[in-house]
Design an enzyme around this catalytic site. Structure first.
Site, PDB file in Angstrom:
ATOM      1  N   GLU A  64      32.396  43.081  74.256  1.00 55.65           N
ATOM      2  CA  GLU A  64      33.142  42.007  73.597  1.00 55.65           C
ATOM      3  C   GLU A  64      33.549  42.360  72.170  1.00 55.65           C
ATOM      4  O   GLU A  64      34.664  42.082  71.755  1.00 55.65           O
ATOM      5  CB  GLU A  64      32.330  40.710  73.583  1.00 55.65           C
ATOM      6  CG  GLU A  64      32.141  40.072  74.939  1.00 55.65           C
ATOM      7  CD  GLU A  64      33.399  39.441  75.505  1.00 55.65           C
ATOM      8  OE1 GLU A  64      34.339  39.160  74.755  1.00 55.65           O
ATOM      9  OE2 GLU A  64      33.426  39.221  76.728  1.00 55.65           O
ATOM     10  N   ASP A  81      38.743  33.943  69.978  1.00 57.24           N
ATOM     11  CA  ASP A  81      37.364  34.361  70.229  1.00 57.24           C
ATOM     12  C   ASP A  81      36.840  35.020  68.966  1.00 57.24           C
ATOM     13  O   ASP A  81      37.550  35.832  68.364  1.00 57.24           O
ATOM     14  CB  ASP A  81      37.300  35.385  71.369  1.00 57.24           C
ATOM     15  CG  ASP A  81      37.797  34.856  72.693  1.00 57.24           C
ATOM     16  OD1 ASP A  81      37.714  33.640  72.917  1.00 57.24           O
ATOM     17  OD2 ASP A  81      38.259  35.670  73.513  1.00 57.24           O
TER      18      ASP A  81
END
Length: 137
Positions: A64, A81
């Site tokens: 991520e 995000d």
């Protein structure tokens, strides 16, 4: 003929340059919500919560954010995000008072909530498949 070759080479060079400048999570994905880079030890961050698989947590965080606790990515749907676990802006109100969870502690608390919302699995992270952790703790 030389003009065609030069045009082709220019096109290939332009395409290569564009490919190199496409933002990725680990380079803040074109947004500055958390500002800059702040790399942390992923294993240490994951170990702050014992309710999940440490290997899955580390794999997810690596994929991520590459360990950048200030990683930020603008998504095509307009959401953002952020952080080590790339917590989506649609979740910030439920886990961080509506603020982006840019520091490791607040991102961890949000990640734990998202993990729990996924019935204590990693299935709510798009990278879970690559880590073999979609149904895992």
């Amino acid at each position: 003929m030389n003009t065609l070759l030069l045009s082709l080479l220019a096109f290939v060079a332009l395409a290569a340059a564009e490919e190199l400048t496409v933002p990725h999570n680990e380079t803040n994905g074109g947004c500055s919500t958390c500002g800059g880079s702040a790399y942390v030890d992923i294993a240490s961050a994951c170990s702050r919560y014992s309710g999940w698989s440490q290997s899955c947590c580390q794999c997810i965080a690596k994929h991520e954010s590459s360990g950048n606790s200030h990683a930020c990515n603008k998504n095509t749907n307009g959401s953002t995000d952020v952080g080590l676990w790339q917590v989506n802006s649609m979740n910030w109100a439920s886990c961080n008072g509506g603020n982006p969870p840019c520091d490791v502690s607040s991102n961890l608390q949000c990640a734990i909530k998202v993990f729990q919302w996924g019935h204590n699995t990693w299935k709510l992270w798009s990278t879970c498949g690559g880590c073999g952790c979609c149904g895992s703790k």
